[in-house]
Design a protein around this motif. Structure first.
Motif, short mmCIF file in Angstrom:
data_model
loop_
_atom_site.label_atom_id
_atom_site.label_comp_id
_atom_site.label_asym_id
_atom_site.label_seq_id
_atom_site.Cartn_x
_atom_site.Cartn_y
_atom_site.Cartn_z
N THR A 16 29.63 87.15 74.84
CA THR A 16 29.56 85.71 75.09
C THR A 16 30.20 84.94 73.94
O THR A 16 30.92 83.96 74.16
N SER A 20 33.45 82.57 74.20
CA SER A 20 33.32 81.18 73.74
C SER A 20 34.42 80.82 72.76
O SER A 20 34.92 79.70 72.77
N GLU A 23 37.35 79.99 74.69
CA GLU A 23 37.20 78.76 75.45
C GLU A 23 37.36 77.50 74.58
O GLU A 23 37.73 76.44 75.09
N GLN A 36 32.63 76.11 81.20
CA GLN A 36 31.34 75.43 81.12
C GLN A 36 31.27 74.25 82.08
O GLN A 36 30.22 73.97 82.65
N SER A 37 32.39 73.56 82.30
CA SER A 37 32.37 72.45 83.26
C SER A 37 32.31 72.98 84.69
O SER A 37 31.73 72.34 85.57
N GLY A 52 26.47 73.17 80.74
CA GLY A 52 27.34 74.30 81.04
C GLY A 52 27.38 75.31 79.91
O GLY A 52 27.36 76.52 80.14
N TRP A 53 27.44 74.84 78.66
CA TRP A 53 27.43 75.74 77.50
C TRP A 53 26.12 76.52 77.44
O TRP A 53 26.11 77.72 77.16
N HIS A 56 26.04 79.06 80.20
CA HIS A 56 27.00 80.12 79.85
C HIS A 56 26.36 81.10 78.87
O HIS A 56 26.43 82.33 79.06
#
Length: 156
Positions: A16, A20, A23, A36-37, A52-53, A56
């Motif tokens: 993750t 991230s 991202e 995340q959106s 979203g974060w 996630h």
């Protein structure tokens, strides 16, 4: 010696975190819709990027990591990285099915629809590679540290 659950949590955290890091530039450069959106839009909160974060992180660490640890010995292929890719692409298929069946039809806008779907597939593949690699390293470390027992076998 760690349990499978603990190894899965650690591997899920590492994977993750890696995704991230991929991202973050996407958020600032706006190449594709941020993952995340997409998650936030799926649950009906398209403007809440923080939600979203959080989802996630929770999904990657608390759900996918332990689930991979459970399924890893049963997955096809030989190497842990390819097992991770198979697992993560399966998770991507489930997520895409959820997006297309439950989500809003505007989840992917016209300008970045296919690019976003491809970006999500690539980030899931990276997630799987890191997940499988970290999990395999933790398993190997435990096997090296396990004392040999006469007439016994290690659990995993």
């Amino acid at each position: 010696m760690m349990s499978r659950l603990q190894k899965g949590l650690i591997a899920g955290f590492a994977a993750t975190f890696a995704v991230s890091l991929l991202e973050i530039p996407n958020l600032f450069l706006n190449w594709f819709d941020p993952f995340q959106s997409v998650i936030a839009a799926l649950i009906g909160m398209p403007d809440a990027l923080a939600v979203g974060w959080i989802l996630h992180a929770v999904t990657g660490v608390l759900i996918l990591g332990p689930l991979f640890a459970y399924l890893c010995p049963r997955l096809p292929t030989d190497t842990p990285e390819t097992k991770g890719i198979v697992f993560a692409v399966g998770a991507w298929v489930v997520m895409m099915a959820g997006v297309f069946m439950v989500g809003d039809y505007r989840t992917f806008n016209a300008g970045s629809g296919f690019g976003t779907i491809a970006w999500l597939l690539v980030t899931h593949a990276v997630f799987g590679i890191v997940l499988g690699n970290v999990y395999a390293r933790l398993v190997a470390r435990d096997k090296r540290q396990t004392p040999h027992v006469i007439g016994g076998a290690t659990a995993h």
